[in-house]
Motif scaffolding. Structure first.
Motif, PDB file in Angstrom:
ATOM      1  N   ASP A  65       0.823  -1.208   0.000  1.00  0.00           N
ATOM      2  CA  ASP A  65       0.000   0.000   0.000  1.00  0.00           C
ATOM      3  C   ASP A  65       0.857   1.259   0.000  1.00  0.00           C
ATOM      4  N   GLY A  66       0.642   2.096  -1.012  1.00  0.00           N
ATOM      5  CA  GLY A  66       1.450   3.291  -1.179  1.00  0.00           C
ATOM      6  C   GLY A  66       2.653   3.059  -2.065  1.00  0.00           C
ATOM      7  N   THR A  67       2.890   1.809  -2.411  1.00  0.00           N
ATOM      8  CA  THR A  67       4.042   1.449  -3.248  1.00  0.00           C
ATOM      9  C   THR A  67       3.553   0.810  -4.547  1.00  0.00           C
ATOM     10  N   LEU A  68       2.885  -0.318  -4.433  1.00  0.00           N
ATOM     11  CA  LEU A  68       2.247  -0.931  -5.601  1.00  0.00           C
ATOM     12  C   LEU A  68       0.878  -0.305  -5.854  1.00  0.00           C
ATOM     13  N   LEU A  69       0.267   0.197  -4.801  1.00  0.00           N
ATOM     14  CA  LEU A  69      -1.042   0.847  -4.898  1.00  0.00           C
ATOM     15  C   LEU A  69      -0.925   2.297  -4.470  1.00  0.00           C
ATOM     16  N   ARG A  70      -1.672   3.173  -5.121  1.00  0.00           N
ATOM     17  CA  ARG A  70      -1.701   4.579  -4.719  1.00  0.00           C
ATOM     18  C   ARG A  70      -2.484   4.682  -3.414  1.00  0.00           C
ATOM     19  N   TYR A  71      -1.849   5.215  -2.396  1.00  0.00           N
ATOM     20  CA  TYR A  71      -2.407   5.082  -1.053  1.00  0.00           C
ATOM     21  C   TYR A  71      -3.731   5.824  -0.864  1.00  0.00           C
ATOM     22  N   ASP A  72      -3.752   7.122  -1.086  1.00  0.00           N
ATOM     23  CA  ASP A  72      -4.959   7.893  -0.756  1.00  0.00           C
ATOM     24  C   ASP A  72      -6.162   7.441  -1.574  1.00  0.00           C
ATOM     25  N   GLU A  73      -5.949   7.182  -2.871  1.00  0.00           N
ATOM     26  CA  GLU A  73      -7.061   6.744  -3.716  1.00  0.00           C
ATOM     27  C   GLU A  73      -7.579   5.371  -3.286  1.00  0.00           C
ATOM     28  N   SER A  74      -6.674   4.495  -2.879  1.00  0.00           N
ATOM     29  CA  SER A  74      -7.048   3.127  -2.525  1.00  0.00           C
ATOM     30  C   SER A  74      -7.586   3.014  -1.105  1.00  0.00           C
ATOM     31  N   TRP A  75      -6.967   3.748  -0.182  1.00  0.00           N
ATOM     32  CA  TRP A  75      -7.234   3.524   1.232  1.00  0.00           C
ATOM     33  C   TRP A  75      -8.038   4.610   1.922  1.00  0.00           C
ATOM     34  N   GLY A  76      -8.269   5.750   1.269  1.00  0.00           N
ATOM     35  CA  GLY A  76      -9.099   6.777   1.884  1.00  0.00           C
ATOM     36  C   GLY A  76     -10.469   6.252   2.290  1.00  0.00           C
ATOM     37  N   PRO A  77     -11.223   5.631   1.367  1.00  0.00           N
ATOM     38  CA  PRO A  77     -12.541   5.101   1.735  1.00  0.00           C
ATOM     39  C   PRO A  77     -12.455   3.988   2.775  1.00  0.00           C
ATOM     40  N   VAL A  78     -11.382   3.209   2.720  1.00  0.00           N
ATOM     41  CA  VAL A  78     -11.216   2.095   3.659  1.00  0.00           C
ATOM     42  C   VAL A  78     -10.963   2.619   5.072  1.00  0.00           C
ATOM     43  N   ASN A  79     -10.125   3.636   5.184  1.00  0.00           N
ATOM     44  CA  ASN A  79      -9.853   4.211   6.503  1.00  0.00           C
ATOM     45  C   ASN A  79     -11.109   4.824   7.120  1.00  0.00           C
ATOM     46  N   ARG A  80     -11.920   5.466   6.280  1.00  0.00           N
ATOM     47  CA  ARG A  80     -13.178   6.015   6.784  1.00  0.00           C
ATOM     48  C   ARG A  80     -14.082   4.894   7.325  1.00  0.00           C
ATOM     49  N   GLU A  81     -14.135   3.804   6.599  1.00  0.00           N
ATOM     50  CA  GLU A  81     -14.970   2.686   7.029  1.00  0.00           C
ATOM     51  C   GLU A  81     -14.403   2.041   8.296  1.00  0.00           C
ATOM     52  N   ALA A  82     -13.061   1.990   8.409  1.00  0.00           N
ATOM     53  CA  ALA A  82     -12.438   1.437   9.610  1.00  0.00           C
ATOM     54  C   ALA A  82     -12.826   2.253  10.841  1.00  0.00           C
ATOM     55  N   ALA A  83     -12.800   3.576  10.711  1.00  0.00           N
ATOM     56  CA  ALA A  83     -13.199   4.444  11.828  1.00  0.00           C
ATOM     57  C   ALA A  83     -14.679   4.265  12.151  1.00  0.00           C
ATOM     58  N   HIS A  84     -15.501   4.095  11.108  1.00  0.00           N
ATOM     59  CA  HIS A  84     -16.938   3.889  11.298  1.00  0.00           C
ATOM     60  C   HIS A  84     -17.202   2.599  12.069  1.00  0.00           C
ATOM     61  N   ILE A  85     -16.509   1.531  11.687  1.00  0.00           N
ATOM     62  CA  ILE A  85     -16.670   0.248  12.373  1.00  0.00           C
ATOM     63  C   ILE A  85     -16.241   0.365  13.834  1.00  0.00           C
ATOM     64  N   ALA A  86     -15.085   0.983  14.042  1.00  0.00           N
ATOM     65  CA  ALA A  86     -14.530   1.072  15.390  1.00  0.00           C
ATOM     66  C   ALA A  86     -15.369   1.955  16.307  1.00  0.00           C
ATOM     67  N   ALA A  87     -16.052   2.955  15.734  1.00  0.00           N
ATOM     68  CA  ALA A  87     -16.862   3.873  16.543  1.00  0.00           C
ATOM     69  C   ALA A  87     -18.181   3.261  16.987  1.00  0.00           C
TER      70      ALA A  87
END
Length: 237
Positions: free
Chosen positions: A17-39
């Motif tokens: 992540d961030g090397t083979l994949l572009r980080y913000d485009e790939s993981w922005g939505p995922v990080n938001r969902e991670a925070a949603h799950i954890a909250a």
């Protein structure tokens, strides 16, 4: 910073992540969902967890070397629980691992990965991927972008070779493909990746700017900083 010498390099180990994949485009939505799950339904807590994880809500950018950028699912779970997530650590880790596995379907590659890995393999290089993600998610990404056939080694935080920034992943790769660590180039987008290379005695440390790291954060730790992985081809003998 001069071009590094690839003459002794026989194998390359890539972060995902961030090397083979572009980080913000790939993981922005995922990080938001991670925070949603954890909250667990608490909107105010969700915003706090997103910030603690390292992502700016307005810009969608994740900070270099933050919890989201460099941590495993277990690391992220522990970090979010420490600041208020009501979930149990084991339960949250499992939920995040499942989320990260699904994330492979939405990833944005930093290049034509099948073509890139095919060219490197044609040169006789041994190739591997070492990520703080789980191994199943790495393999799903390799299958989705059709470069699994070129890989000699895959390791995630749950593969039994330790976690970044410890040297275990690179040492296991070198052993698996039959080379000395000094014959391995480590490629990544954050300081954890560079420290893996440093601690394992890698021959080269190559940083790329398709992730969360910057020239300022990476230059002190890397032999060279590149815009993206495709520029590695220009450095090969």
């Amino acid at each position: 910073m001069t071009d590094p010498d690839f003459s002794a390099i026989k194998a390359i180990l890539f972060d995902k992540d961030g090397t083979l994949l572009r980080y913000d485009e790939s993981w922005g939505p995922v990080n938001r969902e991670a925070a949603h799950i954890a909250a667990n339904g608490d909107a105010a807590l969700e915003a706090r967890l997103l910030d603690v994880g390292g992502m700016d809500d307005a810009s969608g950018h994740t900070r270099a070397d933050s919890l989201f950028a460099a941590g495993s699912a277990a690391d992220i779970a522990r970090g979010l629980i420490a600041v208020g997530s009501p979930l149990d650590a084991e339960d949250l880790t499992q939920k995040l691992d499942a989320l990260f596995l699904r994330a492979a379907d939405y990833s944005v590659p930093a290049a034509d990965l099948a073509g890139f890995f095919g060219k490197l393999k044609a040169r006789g290089l041994k190739l591997g991927v070492a990520s703080s993600d789980n191994e199943a998610a790495i393999r799903a990404t390799a299958d989705r972008f059709d470069f699994a056939r070129y890989l000699d080694f895959v390791t995630g935080y749950d593969s039994g070779h330790g976690v970044k920034p410890e040297p275990g992943m690179l040492l296991a790769f070198a052993s698996a493909v039959g080379v000395d660590p000094s014959e391995v180039a480590m490629v990544g987008d954050n300081s954890h990746d560079m420290h893996v290379g440093l601690s394992a005695g890698a021959g080269l440390r190559i940083a790329v700017l398709t992730g969360t790291g910057t020239t300022e954060t990476l230059s002190p730790l890397a032999d060279i900083v590149l815009a993206d992985i495709t520029l590695i081809e220009d450095l090969l003998p």
